[in-house]
Design an enzyme around this catalytic site. Structure first.
Site, mmCIF file in Angstrom:
data_model
loop_
_atom_site.group_PDB
_atom_site.id
_atom_site.type_symbol
_atom_site.label_atom_id
_atom_site.label_comp_id
_atom_site.label_asym_id
_atom_site.label_seq_id
_atom_site.Cartn_x
_atom_site.Cartn_y
_atom_site.Cartn_z
ATOM 1 N N HIS A 178 0.857 -1.190 0.000
ATOM 2 C CA HIS A 178 0.000 0.000 0.000
ATOM 3 C C HIS A 178 0.891 1.237 0.000
ATOM 4 C CE1 HIS A 178 -3.475 -2.555 1.707
ATOM 5 N NE2 HIS A 178 -3.653 -2.344 0.422
ATOM 6 N N GLU A 181 1.492 3.811 2.986
ATOM 7 C CA GLU A 181 1.924 3.310 4.297
ATOM 8 C C GLU A 181 3.447 3.426 4.401
ATOM 9 O OE1 GLU A 181 -0.039 -0.532 4.383
ATOM 10 O OE2 GLU A 181 -2.021 0.416 4.280
ATOM 11 N N HIS A 305 2.272 -3.539 6.994
ATOM 12 C CA HIS A 305 1.219 -2.554 6.703
ATOM 13 C C HIS A 305 1.126 -1.542 7.836
ATOM 14 C CE1 HIS A 305 -1.071 -4.444 3.284
ATOM 15 N NE2 HIS A 305 -0.291 -5.468 3.636
ATOM 16 N N GLU A 381 0.090 -4.811 11.087
ATOM 17 C CA GLU A 381 -0.281 -3.398 11.000
ATOM 18 C C GLU A 381 0.506 -2.660 12.073
ATOM 19 O OE1 GLU A 381 -2.379 -2.156 8.757
ATOM 20 O OE2 GLU A 381 -3.681 -3.810 8.153
HETATM 21 O O1 0X9 Z 1 -7.145 -4.086 4.215
HETATM 22 C C1 0X9 Z 1 -5.957 -4.403 4.058
HETATM 23 O O2 0X9 Z 1 -5.473 -4.697 2.973
HETATM 24 C C2 0X9 Z 1 -5.033 -4.423 5.276
HETATM 25 N N1 0X9 Z 1 -5.268 -3.289 6.091
HETATM 26 S S1 0X9 Z 1 -4.762 -1.821 5.563
HETATM 27 O O3 0X9 Z 1 -5.294 -0.817 6.461
HETATM 28 N N2 0X9 Z 1 -3.179 -1.742 5.671
HETATM 29 O O4 0X9 Z 1 -5.148 -1.650 4.212
HETATM 30 C C3 0X9 Z 1 -5.317 -5.704 6.022
HETATM 31 C C4 0X9 Z 1 -4.991 -6.923 5.222
HETATM 32 C C5 0X9 Z 1 -5.362 -8.143 5.947
HETATM 33 N N3 0X9 Z 1 -4.942 -9.336 5.330
HETATM 34 C C6 0X9 Z 1 -5.775 -10.160 4.653
HETATM 35 N N4 0X9 Z 1 -6.860 -9.740 4.104
HETATM 36 N N5 0X9 Z 1 -5.426 -11.397 4.581
HETATM 37 ZN ZN ZN Z 2 -2.006 -1.774 4.066
#
Ligand code: 0X9
Ligand code: ZN
Ligand code: ZN
Length: 424
Positions: A178, A181, A305, A381
């Site tokens: 991302h 981040e 993240h 995170e």
């Molecule tokens: O939503 C996301 O992609 C992640 N959070 S963020 O705020 N950094 O965007 C969490 C990802 C979680 N992992 C999976 N979905 N497996």
């Molecule tokens: Zn992320």
């Protein structure tokens, strides 16, 4: 003559367009609100609002645990927004009054530390790459560059392998998938530096008894765009065939339950757009192929993240089922959280499966890697819990780095105990 005016107009118009394009987006008086959602109607309202208008940007999606959302609102929309909150009875709190002032703090750190690479400011992709070149040269006996692939805009996605001896268990670190981040690549680069230069015995053990495959910036195009044009950019930069909106959420683009269970959006304008098909993004296709090429040597995958201070294990596609080794995954995550908790900063980390502690999210790296047989696979995170969100002030880079190092030492120690680092 007429032809001349037409031409002149064209030049003026097109130069006007380019000058606008080259401007950096500002976030003066953009605020981030924390909303307490107490029923489905409220959730629907906020989701609709954010889908329909570019004046809203969700920083944190709703989850059943906290029942909170974080939303950034354009100042021209605030009156209407507050009225709607009142009408629907949504209680709220201002987390960040002016996003631009946080961005200014980042920019000030750049001039204070005179644009030289380091961890008291956020570095650009070019700076990270120049630094990486130096590291590869200085530690050429234990490092090796690898190329993940090429981004949509033609940039090379680079990684570094650190290996002190044959036969070590492998650990993959994926960072900055991302774009906004920034703390993730700052931490990944610091971590590389520690592995290579720390004289602390525990860190030496960590460095020398594992093989590290670290990709400090996976979403290179988005990262450059977030530095040059829009600090809040999250997605890739590939245009859509169906819309004028650009980019895909790369962490929804792996071929793992792709687009199932509302785990991603099919709207190209959404921040969590899953793409036209799995692997539509060259960065993700390349990363998946790189992981497949080494997976037999890899025991652990960590996807860096921000933000939220939580360790997330599979699964993302459902909260009804859990991985076979879920108890182990929780024990290992607890080791990370407990270790971080012993530091003087007092940061609290939660842990659990993605779908049970956050929300349903499909096509993410850690779920896909788990399905490929990498049984210890987390999204981490980092800081914080919303006071600064994605625009974590540079003064917190080093504390975050130290927490991450401490956490990873404990995490791998626990993996070792449970037998996850034995040869595959
Ligand atoms: O939503 C996301 O992609 C992640 N959070 S963020 O705020 N950094 O965007 C969490 C990802 C979680 N992992 C999976 N979905 N497996
Ligand atoms: Zn992320
Ligand atoms: Zn598929």
């Amino acid at each position: 003559m007429r032809c001349f005016w037409l031409l002149a107009c064209f030049v003026v118009l097109s130069s006007a367009r380019t000058s606008q394009d080259s401007e950096k987006m500002r976030f003066d008086n953009y605020s981030v609100y924390e909303l307490n959602i107490s029923n489905k109607m409220q959730l629907k309202l906020i989701n609709r609002l954010c889908d329909a208008s570019e004046k809203y940007n969700i920083w944190k999606y709703y989850d059943n645990q906290s029942r909170k959302m974080h939303v950034m609102v354009d100042p021209t929309e605030v009156k209407r927004f507050l009225l709607l909150l009142k009408l629907y009875g949504i209680s709220h709190e201002v987390l960040i009054a002016n996003v631009q002032s946080l961005i200014d703090t980042e920019t000030e750190a750049n001039s204070r530390y005179s644009n030289t690479f380091g961890w008291k400011r956020y570095n650009t992709l070019a700076e990270i790459e120049t630094w990486l070149d130096g590291i590869l040269e200085k530690y050429s006996n234990v490092t090796e560059e690898f190329v993940v692939g090429t981004s949509y805009e033609g940039r090379t996605i680079r990684g570094i392998k650190i290996s002190y001896k044959e036969g070590n268990p492998g650990v993959i670190i994926e960072s900055n998938i991302h774009a906004n981040e920034w703390i993730t690549s700052a931490t990944a680069t610091w971590f590389i530096n520690e592995l290579l230069s720390s004289e602390n015995q525990v860190v030496r053990e960590l460095a020398e008894n594992h093989d590290w495959y670290i990709v400090p910036v996976l979403n290179v195009d988005g990262f450059v765009y977030s530095h040059e044009k829009n600090r809040m950019w999250r997605k890739t930069r590939q245009p859509s065939n169906f819309s004028s909106c650009i980019g895909v959420d790369p962490n929804r683009n792996y071929d793992s339950h792709w687009m199932q269970n509302d785990g991603a959006s099919d709207d190209p304008c959404s921040q969590v757009y899953g793409g036209s098909h799995a692997y539509s993004e060259p960065e993700i296709k390349a990363m998946s192929e790189f992981i497949l090429s080494i997976k037999d040597k890899v025991n652990v995958l960590l996807a860096f993240h921000s933000y939220g201070q939580v360790l997330l294990s599979p699964y993302g596609h459902t909260a009804e089922e859990f991985p076979e080794n879920y108890a182990d995954l929780m024990q290992v995550a607890k080791a990370y959280a407990d270790a971080v908790g012993t530091l003087s900063y007092g940061s609290v980390f939660q842990y659990g499966s993605v779908a049970s502690v956050l929300y349903q999210a499909t096509g993410a790296t850690n779920d896909w890697a788990y399905e490929q047989g990498i049984l210890i696979s987390y999204t981490i995170e980092f800081r914080d819990s919303g006071n600064f969100g994605f625009v974590l002030p540079p003064a917190f880079i080093l504390p975050n780095c130290e927490e991450t190092l401490t956490g990873i030492i404990a995490l791998l120690g626990e993996c070792q105990k449970l037998g996850y680092l034995d040869a595959k």
